[in-house]
Enzyme design. Structure first.
Site, PDB file in Angstrom:
ATOM      1  N   GLY A  71      81.829  56.486  71.799  1.00  0.00           N
ATOM      2  CA  GLY A  71      82.170  55.598  70.682  1.00  0.00           C
ATOM      3  C   GLY A  71      81.303  55.933  69.475  1.00  0.00           C
ATOM      4  O   GLY A  71      80.315  56.674  69.590  1.00  0.00           O
ATOM      5  N   LEU A  72      81.687  55.362  68.355  1.00  0.00           N
ATOM      6  CA  LEU A  72      80.968  55.613  67.096  1.00  0.00           C
ATOM      7  C   LEU A  72      79.501  55.187  67.180  1.00  0.00           C
ATOM      8  O   LEU A  72      79.147  54.325  67.995  1.00  0.00           O
ATOM      9  CB  LEU A  72      81.635  54.829  65.966  1.00  0.00           C
ATOM     10  CG  LEU A  72      83.047  55.254  65.542  1.00  0.00           C
ATOM     11  CD1 LEU A  72      83.644  54.200  64.607  1.00  0.00           C
ATOM     12  CD2 LEU A  72      83.024  56.626  64.874  1.00  0.00           C
ATOM     13  N   SER A  73      78.690  55.722  66.312  1.00  0.00           N
ATOM     14  CA  SER A  73      77.303  55.280  66.191  1.00  0.00           C
ATOM     15  C   SER A  73      77.315  53.795  65.786  1.00  0.00           C
ATOM     16  O   SER A  73      78.037  53.401  64.867  1.00  0.00           O
ATOM     17  CB  SER A  73      76.595  56.111  65.117  1.00  0.00           C
ATOM     18  OG  SER A  73      75.299  55.630  64.915  1.00  0.00           O
ATOM     19  N   GLY A  74      76.566  52.990  66.531  1.00  0.00           N
ATOM     20  CA  GLY A  74      76.522  51.561  66.224  1.00  0.00           C
ATOM     21  C   GLY A  74      77.612  50.747  66.897  1.00  0.00           C
ATOM     22  O   GLY A  74      77.680  49.527  66.724  1.00  0.00           O
ATOM     23  N   SER A  84      79.955  61.664  71.820  1.00  0.00           N
ATOM     24  CA  SER A  84      80.965  62.584  72.377  1.00  0.00           C
ATOM     25  C   SER A  84      82.305  62.415  71.664  1.00  0.00           C
ATOM     26  O   SER A  84      83.264  61.908  72.246  1.00  0.00           O
ATOM     27  CB  SER A  84      81.087  62.449  73.896  1.00  0.00           C
ATOM     28  OG  SER A  84      80.802  61.166  74.380  1.00  0.00           O
ATOM     29  N   GLY A 118      77.893  50.191  70.078  1.00  0.00           N
ATOM     30  CA  GLY A 118      77.295  49.368  71.141  1.00  0.00           C
ATOM     31  C   GLY A 118      77.086  50.105  72.461  1.00  0.00           C
ATOM     32  O   GLY A 118      76.799  49.476  73.482  1.00  0.00           O
ATOM     33  N   LYS A 119      77.175  51.418  72.454  1.00  0.00           N
ATOM     34  CA  LYS A 119      77.028  52.202  73.701  1.00  0.00           C
ATOM     35  C   LYS A 119      75.688  51.910  74.381  1.00  0.00           C
ATOM     36  O   LYS A 119      75.632  51.580  75.561  1.00  0.00           O
ATOM     37  CB  LYS A 119      77.139  53.715  73.410  1.00  0.00           C
ATOM     38  CG  LYS A 119      78.424  54.151  72.750  1.00  0.00           C
ATOM     39  CD  LYS A 119      78.454  55.638  72.491  1.00  0.00           C
ATOM     40  CE  LYS A 119      77.413  56.165  71.517  1.00  0.00           C
ATOM     41  NZ  LYS A 119      77.545  55.659  70.131  1.00  0.00           N
ATOM     42  N   SER A 120      74.600  52.075  73.641  1.00  0.00           N
ATOM     43  CA  SER A 120      73.263  51.889  74.221  1.00  0.00           C
ATOM     44  C   SER A 120      73.054  50.444  74.653  1.00  0.00           C
ATOM     45  O   SER A 120      72.504  50.190  75.736  1.00  0.00           O
ATOM     46  CB  SER A 120      72.169  52.244  73.214  1.00  0.00           C
ATOM     47  OG  SER A 120      72.309  53.563  72.808  1.00  0.00           O
TER      48      SER A 120
HETATM   49  N1  LIG Z   1      75.340  63.653  61.986  1.00  0.00           N
HETATM   50  C1  LIG Z   1      75.213  62.733  62.946  1.00  0.00           C
HETATM   51  N2  LIG Z   1      76.343  62.235  63.549  1.00  0.00           N
HETATM   52  C2  LIG Z   1      76.215  61.310  64.513  1.00  0.00           C
HETATM   53  N3  LIG Z   1      75.019  60.829  64.979  1.00  0.00           N
HETATM   54  C3  LIG Z   1      73.887  61.293  64.410  1.00  0.00           C
HETATM   55  C4  LIG Z   1      73.937  62.251  63.389  1.00  0.00           C
HETATM   56  N4  LIG Z   1      72.660  62.531  63.011  1.00  0.00           N
HETATM   57  C5  LIG Z   1      71.849  61.789  63.774  1.00  0.00           C
HETATM   58  N5  LIG Z   1      72.570  61.037  64.631  1.00  0.00           N
HETATM   59  C6  LIG Z   1      71.966  60.197  65.695  1.00  0.00           C
HETATM   60  O1  LIG Z   1      72.193  60.913  66.895  1.00  0.00           O
HETATM   61  C7  LIG Z   1      72.860  60.113  67.838  1.00  0.00           C
HETATM   62  C8  LIG Z   1      74.094  60.822  68.404  1.00  0.00           C
HETATM   63  O2  LIG Z   1      73.718  61.748  69.361  1.00  0.00           O
HETATM   64  P1  LIG Z   1      74.736  62.105  70.522  1.00  0.00           P
HETATM   65  O3  LIG Z   1      74.020  63.069  71.379  1.00  0.00           O
HETATM   66  O4  LIG Z   1      75.253  60.876  71.149  1.00  0.00           O
HETATM   67  O5  LIG Z   1      75.908  62.810  69.688  1.00  0.00           O
HETATM   68  S1  LIG Z   1      77.098  63.709  70.237  1.00  0.00           S
HETATM   69  O6  LIG Z   1      77.551  63.142  71.519  1.00  0.00           O
HETATM   70  O7  LIG Z   1      76.603  65.071  70.383  1.00  0.00           O
HETATM   71  O8  LIG Z   1      78.143  63.641  69.211  1.00  0.00           O
HETATM   72  C9  LIG Z   1      73.318  58.861  67.154  1.00  0.00           C
HETATM   73  O9  LIG Z   1      73.008  57.836  68.065  1.00  0.00           O
HETATM   74  P2  LIG Z   1      73.887  56.524  68.261  1.00  0.00           P
HETATM   75  O10 LIG Z   1      73.750  55.789  66.950  1.00  0.00           O
HETATM   76  O11 LIG Z   1      73.211  55.809  69.388  1.00  0.00           O
HETATM   77  O12 LIG Z   1      75.302  56.872  68.580  1.00  0.00           O
HETATM   78  C10 LIG Z   1      72.506  58.811  65.855  1.00  0.00           C
HETATM   79  O13 LIG Z   1      71.406  57.959  66.031  1.00  0.00           O
HETATM   80  N1  LIG Z   2      79.667  42.666  71.114  1.00  0.00           N
HETATM   81  C1  LIG Z   2      78.681  43.557  70.975  1.00  0.00           C
HETATM   82  N2  LIG Z   2      78.467  44.479  71.937  1.00  0.00           N
HETATM   83  C2  LIG Z   2      77.456  45.403  71.768  1.00  0.00           C
HETATM   84  N3  LIG Z   2      76.630  45.466  70.704  1.00  0.00           N
HETATM   85  C3  LIG Z   2      76.814  44.553  69.706  1.00  0.00           C
HETATM   86  C4  LIG Z   2      77.836  43.578  69.808  1.00  0.00           C
HETATM   87  N4  LIG Z   2      77.795  42.810  68.689  1.00  0.00           N
HETATM   88  C5  LIG Z   2      76.794  43.272  67.936  1.00  0.00           C
HETATM   89  N5  LIG Z   2      76.182  44.310  68.537  1.00  0.00           N
HETATM   90  C6  LIG Z   2      75.037  45.044  67.968  1.00  0.00           C
HETATM   91  O1  LIG Z   2      75.504  46.321  67.534  1.00  0.00           O
HETATM   92  C7  LIG Z   2      74.441  47.284  67.612  1.00  0.00           C
HETATM   93  C8  LIG Z   2      74.896  48.450  68.469  1.00  0.00           C
HETATM   94  O2  LIG Z   2      73.883  49.423  68.467  1.00  0.00           O
HETATM   95  P1  LIG Z   2      73.731  50.479  69.628  1.00  0.00           P
HETATM   96  O3  LIG Z   2      73.873  49.824  70.964  1.00  0.00           O
HETATM   97  O4  LIG Z   2      72.506  51.254  69.341  1.00  0.00           O
HETATM   98  O5  LIG Z   2      75.063  51.358  69.389  1.00  0.00           O
HETATM   99  P2  LIG Z   2      75.305  52.883  69.776  1.00  0.00           P
HETATM  100  O6  LIG Z   2      74.465  53.199  70.980  1.00  0.00           O
HETATM  101  O7  LIG Z   2      76.771  52.956  70.048  1.00  0.00           O
HETATM  102  O8  LIG Z   2      74.894  53.657  68.559  1.00  0.00           O
HETATM  103  C9  LIG Z   2      73.238  46.553  68.226  1.00  0.00           C
HETATM  104  O9  LIG Z   2      72.383  46.153  67.185  1.00  0.00           O
HETATM  105  C10 LIG Z   2      73.886  45.338  68.905  1.00  0.00           C
HETATM  106  O10 LIG Z   2      73.020  44.240  69.004  1.00  0.00           O
END
Ligand SMILES: Nc1ncnc2c1ncn2[C@@H]1O[C@H](COP(=O)(O)OS(=O)(=O)O)[C@@H](OP(=O)(O)O)[C@H]1O
Ligand SMILES: Nc1ncnc2c1ncn2[C@@H]1O[C@H](COP(=O)(O)OP(=O)(O)O)[C@@H](O)[C@H]1O
Length: 201
Positions: free
Chosen positions: A32-35, A106, A37-39
């Protein structure tokens, strides 16, 4: 593949290790997209599983990029290699009888399918953590969208690089509309059957 390398069967098998733990090894692949909620979800799920005495390990894309993947960036080739390594590490964990959660953007279907193809059907569970880009950008927990919009970060998923939505994932959790607890419960329910050995009659 070097033809002078030969696979060694081990005396203690995956099944032996699973019996010792009393549950099977699985891989739960969060995409899923960054942010989105994966982690957050993977962490909450891991806690729940731990309380039930299930052995787990979380491979978070960010964390793995600190170590084994610290030579990789975010080009298409580097993301492919990132996923390949996460897959191979995940395979070792599944072979060890562990429930491994992979939390990685991914973004590309081919890379996710390549990961899936390395496992038996019942072992691989793709979880699409669905969340609109608008909501992810509003959350922006690490301030990365802001940097992506100003061009400070290039090739940012959803902004300047594509995210291909999963076509037929085992599970979709919609974090724009459902609570964290609800998502964890949904995943727990799904994995019950895959986790446990069938009881002898
Ligand atoms: N250009 C760019 N695009 C997306 N994400 C970026 C980028 N640069 C840094 N980050 C940070 O790196 C995290 C993504 O790493 P991943 O290993 O999950 O990426 S991937 O699966 O290879 O696409 C991602 O983490 P999450 O926010 O937890 O998804 C970001 O914190
Ligand atoms: N329903 C929800 N499920 C998961 N995360 C949520 C939800 N609503 C808000 N959030 C917030 O969204 C953010 C997700 O961040 P994170 O888990 O780091 O996402 P990712 O790993 O996909 O980048 C966290 O700050 C979390 O508290």
């Amino acid at each position: 593949m070097n033809k002078n390398i030969k696979w060694h069967q081990t005396a203690v098998t995956k099944h032996d290790r699973e019996l010792l733990k009393n549950h099977k090894g699985l891989i739960l692949w969060f995409t899923g997209l960054s942010g989105s909620g994966k982690s957050t979800i993977a962490n909450a799920l891991e806690k729940k599983l731990y309380e039930k005495k299930i052995h787990t390990y979380l491979l978070d894309g960010d964390n793995i990029r600190y170590g084994i993947n610290n030579n990789l960036g975010f080009s298409l080739e580097d993301r492919k290699e990132n996923i390949r390594r996460l897959t191979e590490i995940g395979k070792l964990f599944v072979d060890a009888g562990i429930v491994v959660c992979v939390a990685s953007i991914s973004p590309f279907k081919d890379d996710r399918d390549a990961a899936r193809n390395k496992f038996k059907d019942e072992q691989f569970i793709e979880i699409y953590v669905k969340c609109s880009i608008e909501e992810c950008e509003k959350r922006d927990p690490k301030g990365l969208y802001k940097k992506a919009r100003t061009g400070e970060i290039k090739e940012f998923t959803g902004v300047s690089q594509q995210y291909e939505e999963p076509v037929n994932p085992e599970i979709i959790v919609d974090t724009t509309n459902q609570s964290l607890e609800n998502s964890v419960e949904q995943i727990m329910l799904f994995i019950q059957k895959r986790l446990h050995f069938r009881k002898e009659r």
